[in-house]
Write a protein that holds these residues in place. Sequence first.
Motif, PDB file in Angstrom:
ATOM      1  N   LEU A   1      -8.978  -4.913   1.317  1.00  0.00           N
ATOM      2  CA  LEU A   1      -8.777  -3.765   2.184  1.00  0.00           C
ATOM      3  C   LEU A   1      -7.918  -4.141   3.392  1.00  0.00           C
ATOM      4  N   PHE A   2      -8.029  -5.381   3.801  1.00  0.00           N
ATOM      5  CA  PHE A   2      -7.223  -5.877   4.910  1.00  0.00           C
ATOM      6  C   PHE A   2      -6.593  -7.198   4.489  1.00  0.00           C
ATOM      7  N   LEU A   3      -5.357  -7.368   4.869  1.00  0.00           N
ATOM      8  CA  LEU A   3      -4.651  -8.580   4.487  1.00  0.00           C
ATOM      9  C   LEU A   3      -3.739  -8.992   5.628  1.00  0.00           C
ATOM     10  N   SER A   4      -4.003 -10.165   6.166  1.00  0.00           N
ATOM     11  CA  SER A   4      -3.152 -10.718   7.202  1.00  0.00           C
ATOM     12  C   SER A   4      -2.474 -11.949   6.628  1.00  0.00           C
ATOM     13  N   MET A   5      -1.168 -11.940   6.621  1.00  0.00           N
ATOM     14  CA  MET A   5      -0.458 -13.052   6.005  1.00  0.00           C
ATOM     15  C   MET A   5       0.747 -13.438   6.843  1.00  0.00           C
TER      16      MET A   5
ATOM     17  N   LYS B   1      -3.941  15.604 -11.368  1.00  0.00           N
ATOM     18  CA  LYS B   1      -4.620  15.294 -10.113  1.00  0.00           C
ATOM     19  C   LYS B   1      -4.505  13.805  -9.816  1.00  0.00           C
ATOM     20  N   VAL B   2      -4.033  13.503  -8.632  1.00  0.00           N
ATOM     21  CA  VAL B   2      -3.848  12.128  -8.194  1.00  0.00           C
ATOM     22  C   VAL B   2      -4.982  11.774  -7.246  1.00  0.00           C
ATOM     23  N   THR B   3      -5.608  10.637  -7.477  1.00  0.00           N
ATOM     24  CA  THR B   3      -6.701  10.165  -6.622  1.00  0.00           C
ATOM     25  C   THR B   3      -6.255   8.905  -5.905  1.00  0.00           C
ATOM     26  N   PHE B   4      -6.377   8.916  -4.595  1.00  0.00           N
ATOM     27  CA  PHE B   4      -5.916   7.790  -3.782  1.00  0.00           C
ATOM     28  C   PHE B   4      -7.032   6.787  -3.533  1.00  0.00           C
ATOM     29  N   GLY B   5      -6.648   5.509  -3.506  1.00  0.00           N
ATOM     30  CA  GLY B   5      -7.553   4.479  -3.038  1.00  0.00           C
ATOM     31  C   GLY B   5      -7.689   4.563  -1.526  1.00  0.00           C
ATOM     32  N   ILE B   6      -8.542   3.717  -0.963  1.00  0.00           N
ATOM     33  CA  ILE B   6      -8.779   3.720   0.472  1.00  0.00           C
ATOM     34  C   ILE B   6      -7.645   3.035   1.219  1.00  0.00           C
ATOM     35  N   GLY B   7      -6.838   2.293   0.494  1.00  0.00           N
ATOM     36  CA  GLY B   7      -5.679   1.659   1.113  1.00  0.00           C
ATOM     37  C   GLY B   7      -5.908   0.193   1.443  1.00  0.00           C
ATOM     38  N   THR B   8      -4.826  -0.554   1.455  1.00  0.00           N
ATOM     39  CA  THR B   8      -4.836  -1.957   1.867  1.00  0.00           C
ATOM     40  C   THR B   8      -3.937  -2.072   3.091  1.00  0.00           C
ATOM     41  N   LYS B   9      -4.529  -2.466   4.211  1.00  0.00           N
ATOM     42  CA  LYS B   9      -3.755  -2.614   5.439  1.00  0.00           C
ATOM     43  C   LYS B   9      -3.180  -4.017   5.491  1.00  0.00           C
ATOM     44  N   LEU B  10      -1.876  -4.086   5.437  1.00  0.00           N
ATOM     45  CA  LEU B  10      -1.174  -5.375   5.418  1.00  0.00           C
ATOM     46  C   LEU B  10      -0.568  -5.654   6.779  1.00  0.00           C
ATOM     47  N   GLN B  11      -0.850  -6.832   7.294  1.00  0.00           N
ATOM     48  CA  GLN B  11      -0.243  -7.281   8.541  1.00  0.00           C
ATOM     49  C   GLN B  11       0.484  -8.587   8.259  1.00  0.00           C
ATOM     50  N   VAL B  12       1.778  -8.578   8.484  1.00  0.00           N
ATOM     51  CA  VAL B  12       2.577  -9.783   8.288  1.00  0.00           C
ATOM     52  C   VAL B  12       2.883 -10.378   9.657  1.00  0.00           C
ATOM     53  N   ILE B  13       2.460 -11.611   9.831  1.00  0.00           N
ATOM     54  CA  ILE B  13       2.585 -12.269  11.137  1.00  0.00           C
ATOM     55  C   ILE B  13       3.845 -13.109  11.169  1.00  0.00           C
ATOM     56  N   PRO B  14       4.693 -12.894  12.180  1.00  0.00           N
ATOM     57  CA  PRO B  14       5.948 -13.668  12.250  1.00  0.00           C
ATOM     58  C   PRO B  14       5.684 -15.166  12.419  1.00  0.00           C
TER      59      PRO B  14
ATOM     60  N   SER C   1       4.732  -4.794   7.051  1.00  0.00           N
ATOM     61  CA  SER C   1       3.439  -4.431   7.631  1.00  0.00           C
ATOM     62  C   SER C   1       3.252  -2.923   7.564  1.00  0.00           C
ATOM     63  N   ALA C   2       2.173  -2.497   6.897  1.00  0.00           N
ATOM     64  CA  ALA C   2       1.886  -1.075   6.669  1.00  0.00           C
ATOM     65  C   ALA C   2       0.589  -0.999   5.888  1.00  0.00           C
ATOM     66  N   THR C   3       0.169   0.228   5.559  1.00  0.00           N
ATOM     67  CA  THR C   3      -0.957   0.417   4.649  1.00  0.00           C
ATOM     68  C   THR C   3      -0.416   0.868   3.307  1.00  0.00           C
ATOM     69  N   TYR C   4      -0.894   0.255   2.249  1.00  0.00           N
ATOM     70  CA  TYR C   4      -0.427   0.538   0.891  1.00  0.00           C
ATOM     71  C   TYR C   4      -1.545   1.196   0.090  1.00  0.00           C
ATOM     72  N   PHE C   5      -1.185   2.296  -0.560  1.00  0.00           N
ATOM     73  CA  PHE C   5      -2.144   3.042  -1.362  1.00  0.00           C
ATOM     74  C   PHE C   5      -1.720   3.040  -2.826  1.00  0.00           C
ATOM     75  N   CYS C   6      -2.682   2.820  -3.717  1.00  0.00           N
ATOM     76  CA  CYS C   6      -2.424   3.106  -5.116  1.00  0.00           C
ATOM     77  C   CYS C   6      -3.077   4.444  -5.435  1.00  0.00           C
ATOM     78  N   ALA C   7      -2.507   5.135  -6.419  1.00  0.00           N
ATOM     79  CA  ALA C   7      -2.967   6.475  -6.734  1.00  0.00           C
ATOM     80  C   ALA C   7      -2.752   6.756  -8.213  1.00  0.00           C
ATOM     81  N   PRO C   8      -3.759   6.523  -9.036  1.00  0.00           N
ATOM     82  CA  PRO C   8      -3.636   6.876 -10.448  1.00  0.00           C
ATOM     83  C   PRO C   8      -3.747   8.385 -10.646  1.00  0.00           C
ATOM     84  N   GLN C   9      -3.086   8.851 -11.684  1.00  0.00           N
ATOM     85  CA  GLN C   9      -3.103  10.281 -11.992  1.00  0.00           C
ATOM     86  C   GLN C   9      -4.053  10.539 -13.142  1.00  0.00           C
ATOM     87  N   GLY C  10      -4.971  11.491 -12.953  1.00  0.00           N
ATOM     88  CA  GLY C  10      -5.898  11.840 -14.017  1.00  0.00           C
ATOM     89  C   GLY C  10      -5.507  13.154 -14.656  1.00  0.00           C
ATOM     90  N   SER C  11      -6.509  13.895 -15.069  1.00  0.00           N
ATOM     91  CA  SER C  11      -6.254  15.160 -15.751  1.00  0.00           C
ATOM     92  C   SER C  11      -5.721  16.211 -14.785  1.00  0.00           C
TER      93      SER C  11
END
Lengths: 111, 110
Positions: free
Chosen positions: B9-13, B97-110, B84-94
């Motif tokens: 859910l959170f990623l600092s790299m 209808k697209v359902t979104f994940g809660i997101g992965t917040k990515l922080q890239v440290i210089p 650096s941003a929040t990334y969402f995956c969203a599979p499409q069902g019937s």
Amino acid sequence: EAEVAQSPRYKITEKSQAVAFWCDPISGHATLYWYRQILGQGPELLVQFQDESVVDDSQLPKDRFSAERLKGVDSTLKIQPAELGDSAMYLCASSFSSEQYFGPGTRLTVT
Amino acid sequence: ELKVEQNPLFLSMQEGKNYTIYCNYSTTSDRLYWYRQDPGKSLESLFVLLSNGAVKQEGRLMASLDTKARLSTLHITAAVHDLSATYFCAPQGSYQKVTFGIGTKLQVIP
């Protein structure tokens, strides 16, 4: 490049007041979606239109929320009365086939 | 009901490093989307994955889809601060209808 338009971009309202959001999809896009995104979460579908017909409104709180797309083009989402928990980003999206294109969103704050 | 789980859910790299974001979903879906969201902004489409085994690459990002495993990955190569941003995956069902994940917040440290 065609874009989804939304207005207003920001709205502050007091609880128990009525509020309305407007969305103009990309020309030719038959499917229109309204999503609510609470801070720190993913977007949640509120209502989906195919032309002027509602396809899915299972997650729309119908006691206070309403949505319409009378001519199958632009759409309005209304909340009456607004509650504190309605504070969120309201996103509109449209699609021609399946890929959705999102508008800039309306940030709603209920005080 | 289609359920979507993203991790982490959170990623600092640090800049220059590689990492992978995982997206698992609960029911059959043969189409999946990845979106990027900057703070206070709307969603920007990154990838549309249309079939099993699909792989798409754009710059330092590469996405893949395994419909049998109900798994999609977003791989980041040699991260830079601009990712650096929040990334969402969203599979499409019937009914599309697209359902979104809660997101992965990515922080890239210089």
